[in-house]
Design an enzyme around this catalytic site. Structure first.
Site, PDB file in Angstrom:
ATOM      1  N   PRO A  44      35.830   4.917  15.511  1.00  0.00           N
ATOM      2  CA  PRO A  44      35.924   5.886  14.451  1.00  0.00           C
ATOM      3  C   PRO A  44      35.186   4.673  13.240  1.00  0.00           C
ATOM      4  O   PRO A  44      35.823   3.849  12.048  1.00  0.00           O
ATOM      5  CB  PRO A  44      37.374   6.322  13.533  1.00  0.00           C
ATOM      6  CG  PRO A  44      38.189   5.387  14.212  1.00  0.00           C
ATOM      7  CD  PRO A  44      37.806   4.729  15.741  1.00  0.00           C
ATOM      8  N   ASP A  79      34.791  -0.480  12.665  1.00  0.00           N
ATOM      9  CA  ASP A  79      36.235   0.302  13.281  1.00  0.00           C
ATOM     10  C   ASP A  79      37.366   0.300  12.026  1.00  0.00           C
ATOM     11  O   ASP A  79      37.780  -0.471  12.073  1.00  0.00           O
ATOM     12  CB  ASP A  79      36.854  -0.456  13.659  1.00  0.00           C
ATOM     13  CG  ASP A  79      37.998  -0.083  14.707  1.00  0.00           C
ATOM     14  OD1 ASP A  79      37.966   1.077  14.602  1.00  0.00           O
ATOM     15  OD2 ASP A  79      38.323  -0.346  16.206  1.00  0.00           O
ATOM     16  N   HIS A  80      37.375   2.118  11.083  1.00  0.00           N
ATOM     17  CA  HIS A  80      38.247   2.473  10.035  1.00  0.00           C
ATOM     18  C   HIS A  80      39.363   2.745  10.760  1.00  0.00           C
ATOM     19  O   HIS A  80      40.007   2.176   9.782  1.00  0.00           O
ATOM     20  CB  HIS A  80      37.716   3.755  10.354  1.00  0.00           C
ATOM     21  CG  HIS A  80      38.125   3.626   8.574  1.00  0.00           C
ATOM     22  ND1 HIS A  80      38.628   3.695   8.136  1.00  0.00           N
ATOM     23  CD2 HIS A  80      37.392   4.976   7.879  1.00  0.00           C
ATOM     24  CE1 HIS A  80      38.797   3.691   6.741  1.00  0.00           C
ATOM     25  NE2 HIS A  80      38.230   4.960   6.680  1.00  0.00           N
ATOM     26  N   ARG A  81      40.071   1.351  12.326  1.00  0.00           N
ATOM     27  CA  ARG A  81      40.902   1.733  12.271  1.00  0.00           C
ATOM     28  C   ARG A  81      41.953   0.259  12.537  1.00  0.00           C
ATOM     29  O   ARG A  81      42.907  -0.027  11.394  1.00  0.00           O
ATOM     30  CB  ARG A  81      41.343   1.957  14.012  1.00  0.00           C
ATOM     31  CG  ARG A  81      41.539   3.178  14.481  1.00  0.00           C
ATOM     32  CD  ARG A  81      41.655   2.450  16.044  1.00  0.00           C
ATOM     33  NE  ARG A  81      39.862   1.933  16.655  1.00  0.00           N
ATOM     34  CZ  ARG A  81      40.010   2.187  17.681  1.00  0.00           C
ATOM     35  NH1 ARG A  81      40.517   2.026  18.721  1.00  0.00           N
ATOM     36  NH2 ARG A  81      39.175   1.229  18.041  1.00  0.00           N
TER      37      ARG A  81
END
Length: 431
Positions: A230, A403-405
């Site tokens: 994401p 990476d939004h994680r």
């Protein structure tokens, strides 16, 4: 007893390799340490050395074969040893033969009722002078030249030390250089209907270049990244006046001992920012988030047929001149296909710089498992407002892909602010 020779894993992400060239033939005596074959992996064309001495009895995988790691590609026998003609490996099937070339998909429409172009006498140019001696060329350039019937001796290389690259061969194709022969005039064909079928192109209007193992790996990894990671993006403009002045002063004072680039400053600024904001130096795994203790910076380098990311390890501990020298050395060896897996693996953060191509701003794709990548644009003069007045400043735009994680928006913003601070106060990267 015959010894099976297996396709070995020559890079951490390699699952299959392509036999680019056998340097030994059946019946040759093999000595430990000799180069047996060149294998095209997902990263580079690498050399496979002889480990078990003996006689190369039988090659199962000819040049061009794509072979899974662990498959048997040849068998070695002892000197004078009798090996059955129908010998087969006891551990499994031999590797498959080379893939059959893809048939043209629009062959059926080549008979379309199109008026034939009248033959036009081609103006003959003076034939290029063939060079003598060893010709330096990348494996991809050699393969493409062979496919197109191009004489490498008639081409001038644009790579390091005159090395011929893929683009040199493609240029030769466009300009009509053949086997040391004449230049043919290009005659525009008349308009004709597009062919039916999956490809809306006429076969005679493009050239097919087989996708290399590296190109396939790039396509697979980046597709996975864009589909599964994401992404979100943050951009910031930085004032470059101080950095450009400092860089000019340092290079002048060095008197040729070194020459720092803008990218060297960016690498060091990123390394220091990762120390300032350690949450941005993170990687995602299905079980854990890895918070790295050191800044191992992957630097994207364009090479023939793709790109590779050599890693500057412990960049936060190195001086900017050391970083500069290491980048130059790794980039040179990357373009020569000489990097070892440990030199392009294990990065914790990536930098991609297209500023030297005149690109102002772009967004890069995260390189998993790394949590972020910084896209660096070029430096140009812009009109900016300071204290209510318009002034001209040297500016550069940075775009952070996260990476939004593992990297949230606030963390990304804090990190980008730290990078901006170190670039706009460049003396900090010298400390």
């Amino acid at each position: 007893m015959p010894i099976d020779l297996f396709m070995t894993q020559l890079s951490p992400t390699m699952t299959e390799g392509k036999i680019a060239r056998w340097l030994k033939k059946e019946g040759d005596t093999l000595e430990s340490g000799e180069i047996l074959a060149e294998v095209e992996t997902d990263k580079a064309t690498m050399e496979m050395e002889v480990v078990d001495e003996g006689v190369l009895h039988k090659i199962f995988s000819p040049e061009g074969s794509i072979v899974p790691v662990g498959s048997v590609i040849a068998v070695i026998a002892e000197e004078g040893e009798e090996v059955p003609a129908d010998y087969a490996s006891a551990v499994g099937d031999a590797a498959p033969a080379a893939e059959a070339p893809q048939a043209p998909v629009t062959a059926a429409v080549e008979e379309a009722p199109v008026a034939k172009a009248e033959a036009v006498a081609a103006p003959v140019a003076s034939a290029p002078v063939a060079r003598k001696g060893r010709i330096k060329a990348s494996p991809l350039a050699r393969r493409l030249a062979k496919q197109k019937g191009i004489n490498l001796a008639a081409i001038s290389g644009s790579g390091p030390n005159g090395r011929i690259t893929r683009s040199d061969v493609e240029k030769a194709v466009r300009t009509g250089i053949t086997v040391g022969g004449a230049t043919a005039a290009v005659v525009a064909p008349p308009a004709r209907p597009l062919p039916a079928g999956p490809l809306p192109y006429h076969e005679d209007e493009f050239d097919r270049v087989e996708n290399s193992m590296m190109r396939k790996a790039i396509a697979r990894r980046l597709t996975e990244s864009k589909q599964q990671v994401p992404h979100f993006y943050l951009s910031v403009d930085v004032v470059m006046d101080r950095l450009m002045d400092l860089r000019a002063q340092l290079n002048e004072a060095a008197d040729g001992a070194f020459k720092l680039s803008v990218n060297d400053f960016v690498i060091k600024a990123v390394a220091k920012a990762l120390v300032d904001v350690p949450a941005a130096n993170a990687s995602w795994t299905d079980r854990d988030t890895l918070l790295h203790k050191h800044a191992h910076i992957s630097v994207a380098v364009a090479i023939d047929g793709g790109l590779i990311t050599p890693v500057i390890r412990f960049a936060e501990q190195k001086g900017i001149t050391d970083i500069s020298a290491e980048v130059k050395e790794l980039a040179t060896r990357a373009r020569a296909g000489e990097l070892q897996p440990e030199e392009y693996s294990g990065g914790t953060f990536s930098i991609s710089n297209l500023g030297m191509y005149g690109v102002k701003q772009f967004a890069a794709i995260v390189n998993p498992p790394e949590g972020a990548i910084l896209a660096v644009g070029g430096t140009d003069e812009r009109a900016v407002v300071e204290d209510g007045a318009v002034v001209v400043r040297k500016m550069m735009t940075l775009t952070l892909s996260c990476d939004h994680r593992v990297v949230d928006g606030a963390v990304g913003a804090e990190f980008l602010a730290a990078v901006k601070k170190h670039i706009e106060m460049p003396a900090s990267v010298l400390i």
